[in-house]
Design an enzyme around this catalytic site. Structure first.
Site, PDB file in Angstrom:
ATOM      1  N   LYS A  64      22.683  -6.859  34.461  1.00  0.00           N
ATOM      2  CA  LYS A  64      22.423  -7.087  35.894  1.00  0.00           C
ATOM      3  C   LYS A  64      21.060  -6.534  36.345  1.00  0.00           C
ATOM      4  CE  LYS A  64      27.239  -7.620  37.262  1.00  0.00           C
ATOM      5  NZ  LYS A  64      28.333  -7.197  38.135  1.00  0.00           N
ATOM      6  N   ASP A  99      28.456 -10.005  44.364  1.00  0.00           N
ATOM      7  CA  ASP A  99      29.562  -9.050  44.221  1.00  0.00           C
ATOM      8  C   ASP A  99      29.959  -8.448  45.569  1.00  0.00           C
ATOM      9  OD1 ASP A  99      30.072  -9.273  41.524  1.00  0.00           O
ATOM     10  OD2 ASP A  99      28.690  -7.684  40.942  1.00  0.00           O
TER      11      ASP A  99
HETATM   12  P1  NAP Z   1      28.859   0.933  35.666  1.00  0.00           P
HETATM   13  O1  NAP Z   1      27.528   0.528  36.174  1.00  0.00           O
HETATM   14  O2  NAP Z   1      29.061   1.325  34.251  1.00  0.00           O
HETATM   15  O3  NAP Z   1      29.359   2.133  36.608  1.00  0.00           O
HETATM   16  C1  NAP Z   1      30.577   2.782  36.425  1.00  0.00           C
HETATM   17  C2  NAP Z   1      30.610   4.033  37.289  1.00  0.00           C
HETATM   18  O4  NAP Z   1      31.869   4.673  37.126  1.00  0.00           O
HETATM   19  C3  NAP Z   1      29.539   5.040  36.944  1.00  0.00           C
HETATM   20  O5  NAP Z   1      28.955   5.493  38.133  1.00  0.00           O
HETATM   21  C4  NAP Z   1      30.333   6.144  36.249  1.00  0.00           C
HETATM   22  O6  NAP Z   1      29.647   7.350  36.522  1.00  0.00           O
HETATM   23  C5  NAP Z   1      31.644   6.068  36.975  1.00  0.00           C
HETATM   24  N1  NAP Z   1      32.775   6.681  36.263  1.00  0.00           N
HETATM   25  C6  NAP Z   1      33.180   6.468  34.997  1.00  0.00           C
HETATM   26  N2  NAP Z   1      34.254   7.233  34.723  1.00  0.00           N
HETATM   27  C7  NAP Z   1      34.532   7.922  35.859  1.00  0.00           C
HETATM   28  C8  NAP Z   1      35.525   8.878  36.222  1.00  0.00           C
HETATM   29  N3  NAP Z   1      36.414   9.309  35.332  1.00  0.00           N
HETATM   30  N4  NAP Z   1      35.539   9.378  37.485  1.00  0.00           N
HETATM   31  C9  NAP Z   1      34.618   8.997  38.388  1.00  0.00           C
HETATM   32  N5  NAP Z   1      33.638   8.092  38.092  1.00  0.00           N
HETATM   33  C10 NAP Z   1      33.597   7.573  36.847  1.00  0.00           C
HETATM   34  O7  NAP Z   1      29.930  -0.235  35.906  1.00  0.00           O
HETATM   35  P2  NAP Z   1      29.954  -1.312  37.091  1.00  0.00           P
HETATM   36  O8  NAP Z   1      29.169  -2.503  36.694  1.00  0.00           O
HETATM   37  O9  NAP Z   1      29.604  -0.623  38.347  1.00  0.00           O
HETATM   38  O10 NAP Z   1      31.486  -1.779  37.064  1.00  0.00           O
HETATM   39  C11 NAP Z   1      32.546  -0.895  37.369  1.00  0.00           C
HETATM   40  C12 NAP Z   1      33.871  -1.635  37.375  1.00  0.00           C
HETATM   41  O11 NAP Z   1      33.893  -2.637  38.375  1.00  0.00           O
HETATM   42  C13 NAP Z   1      34.171  -2.366  36.066  1.00  0.00           C
HETATM   43  O12 NAP Z   1      35.534  -2.146  35.761  1.00  0.00           O
HETATM   44  C14 NAP Z   1      33.965  -3.820  36.391  1.00  0.00           C
HETATM   45  O13 NAP Z   1      34.787  -4.697  35.639  1.00  0.00           O
HETATM   46  C15 NAP Z   1      34.400  -3.849  37.838  1.00  0.00           C
HETATM   47  N6  NAP Z   1      33.807  -4.992  38.561  1.00  0.00           N
HETATM   48  C16 NAP Z   1      34.673  -5.922  39.057  1.00  0.00           C
HETATM   49  C17 NAP Z   1      34.188  -7.009  39.746  1.00  0.00           C
HETATM   50  C18 NAP Z   1      35.147  -8.041  40.303  1.00  0.00           C
HETATM   51  O14 NAP Z   1      34.713  -9.124  40.634  1.00  0.00           O
HETATM   52  N7  NAP Z   1      36.414  -7.711  40.448  1.00  0.00           N
HETATM   53  C19 NAP Z   1      32.805  -7.185  39.925  1.00  0.00           C
HETATM   54  C20 NAP Z   1      31.936  -6.202  39.400  1.00  0.00           C
HETATM   55  C21 NAP Z   1      32.460  -5.103  38.713  1.00  0.00           C
HETATM   56  P3  NAP Z   1      29.878   8.705  35.694  1.00  0.00           P
HETATM   57  O15 NAP Z   1      29.835   8.310  34.253  1.00  0.00           O
HETATM   58  O16 NAP Z   1      28.775   9.579  36.153  1.00  0.00           O
HETATM   59  O17 NAP Z   1      31.220   9.207  36.133  1.00  0.00           O
END
Ligand code: NAP
Length: 269
Positions: A64, A99
Site C-alpha cells: 500500500k 478503506d
Molecule cells: P499493519 O500495517 O501491519 O498494522 C498492524 C498494527 O497492529 C500495527 O500498528 C501493530 O503495531 C499493531 N499490533 C499488532 N499486534 C498488536 C497487539 N497485540 N496489540 C496492539 N497492537 C498490535 O496492518 P494493517 O494493514 O493496518 O491491517 C490490520 C488488520 O486490518 C489486518 O487484519 C487486515 O486484514 C485488516 N484490514 C481489513 C480490511 C477490511 O476491508 N475488512 C481492510 C484493511 C485491513 P505494534 O506491532 O507496534 O503493536
C-alpha cells in the site's frame, strides 16, 4: 473491464470471487486476476498490466505504501492516509484509498453511530489510520490509538489531528471508550488469536473487528463483556464497491447498499 489485485501473498484473497459476482449482478464484463507481486516489484507489474489494457488494480499488503509512491497523483484520501489500496490506470496513474470510506459505509449499514462518541483503535498501521479517518469523518468526539510501538501510535494520532482538528486524537495505553475498533492482525489467519483489549477496560457499546470471515478472540471477548460486535466483512465489500466506482462511475447509496448484501453472502458463504 480488465482489473486485478496486487499483493503478496494473494492466494487467500476473496476479491476475485467478489468481483466475479459483482459482474453478474451489474451485468458488466469484468475480468479480475489476483497477481502475486513481491515488495519492490509493483512498478514492473503495473507497467505490464497497463500495456495489456487493464483499467486498474486493488492493492493489498504489503504494497500500500509502494503504490502510493508509484502513483503520479493521489486523491485527498490516499494522501491523508499515506496508503493506496486502489490504482486507476489511464494516461497517468491515480492512487486512491477506499478503506476509510468502506469502513464508514460499513458502520452506517450496521447502525454503529460514532457521532460524539469516544473511540479506541487497537493498532497504528494503515487500517488503524483508515479507522481514525472514518471515525473522525463520522464526528467521533475522540479517537485513541493503542499499539505496542508507542511512537507509531503517536505519529498516527498527530497526523490525523492536523486533518481533523475537531476530534481529540491521542495515543497510549487502552482507555475506556464507547466504540472499539480492532485494526491489528490479531485473529487473522497466520496470527495469534488473542484479544488486544486489556482485561480491566469496561465494555464498549460496539466493537468492530476489521478481521473478517472468522469469529476472533477480539469478537468473543467483546461479546462476553456485553458489547455488540461486527466483523470486517462489510468493510471488505464496501471498500471493493468504492474501488469499482473509482474505476467505473458512482453507483449511488441505494444501489451500493443493495449490492452489498448479495456480495457479502457470496464472499462469506
Ligand atoms: P499493519 O500495517 O501491519 O498494522 C498492524 C498494527 O497492529 C500495527 O500498528 C501493530 O503495531 C499493531 N499490533 C499488532 N499486534 C498488536 C497487539 N497485540 N496489540 C496492539 N497492537 C498490535 O496492518 P494493517 O494493514 O493496518 O491491517 C490490520 C488488520 O486490518 C489486518 O487484519 C487486515 O486484514 C485488516 N484490514 C481489513 C480490511 C477490511 O476491508 N475488512 C481492510 C484493511 C485491513 P505494534 O506491532 O507496534 O503493536
Amino acid at each position: 473491464m480488465k482489473l486485478g489485485l496486487f499483493g503478496f501473498p494473494v492466494g487467500h484473497s476473496r476479491s476475485p470471487r467478489l468481483f466475479a459476482r459483482l459482474a453478474t449482478l451489474i451485468k458488466k464484463p469484468i475480468s479480475y486476476e489476483a497477481v502475486a507481486v513481491p515488495l519492490g516489484t509493483l512498478a514492473a507489474a503495473a507497467r505490464l498490466r497497463r500495456a495489456a489494457g487493464w483499467r486498474g488494480v486493488n492493492v493489498t499488503a504489503p504494497l500500500k505504501a509502494e503504490a502510493a509512491a508509484y502513483a503520479d497523483r493521489l486523491t485527498p484520501a490516499a494522501r491523508a492516509l499515506g496508503a493506496v489500496n486502489v490504482l486507476r490506470f489511464g494516461r497517468g496513474v491515480v492512487g486512491h484509498n477506499t478503506d476509510a470510506q468502506g469502513l464508514r459505509d460499513a458502520l452506517k449499514s450496521a447502525g454503529v453511530k460514532a457521532r460524539g462518541k469516544s473511540t479506541l483503535v487497537f493498532g497504528a498501521g494503515g487500517a488503524a489510520r483508515a479507522a481514525g479517518w472514518a471515525l473522525a469523518r463520522e464526528g467521533a468526539r475522540s479517537v485513541r490509538f493503542t499499539a505496542r510501538t508507542a511512537s507509531r501510535a503517536r505519529r498516527t494520532a498527530n497526523d490525523l489531528r492536523k486533518i481533523f482538528p475537531r476530534t481529540r486524537f491521542s495515543a497510549g495505553a487502552g482507555a475506556p471508550a464507547e466504540i472499539w475498533i480492532n485494526a491489528t492482525p490479531l485473529g487473522m489467519k497466520g496470527f495469534p488469536d488473542r484479544s488486544p483489549a486489556p482485561k480491566h477496560l469496561p465494555s464498549p457499546e460496539a466493537a468492530v473487528d476489521l478481521v473478517y470471515g472468522r469469529r476472533t478472540a477480539f469478537q468473543r471477548d467483546a461479546a462476553a463483556r456485553g458489547a455488540r460486535v461486527e466483523d470486517g466483512a462489510a468493510m471488505l465489500v464496501y471498500q471493493a464497491l468504492r474501488a469499482w466506482e473509482f474505476w467505473d462511475k458512482p453507483l449511488g447509496g441505494r444501489r451500493r447498499a443493495a449490492l452489498a448484501g448479495p456480495l457479502m453472502k457470496e464472499v462469506f458463504k
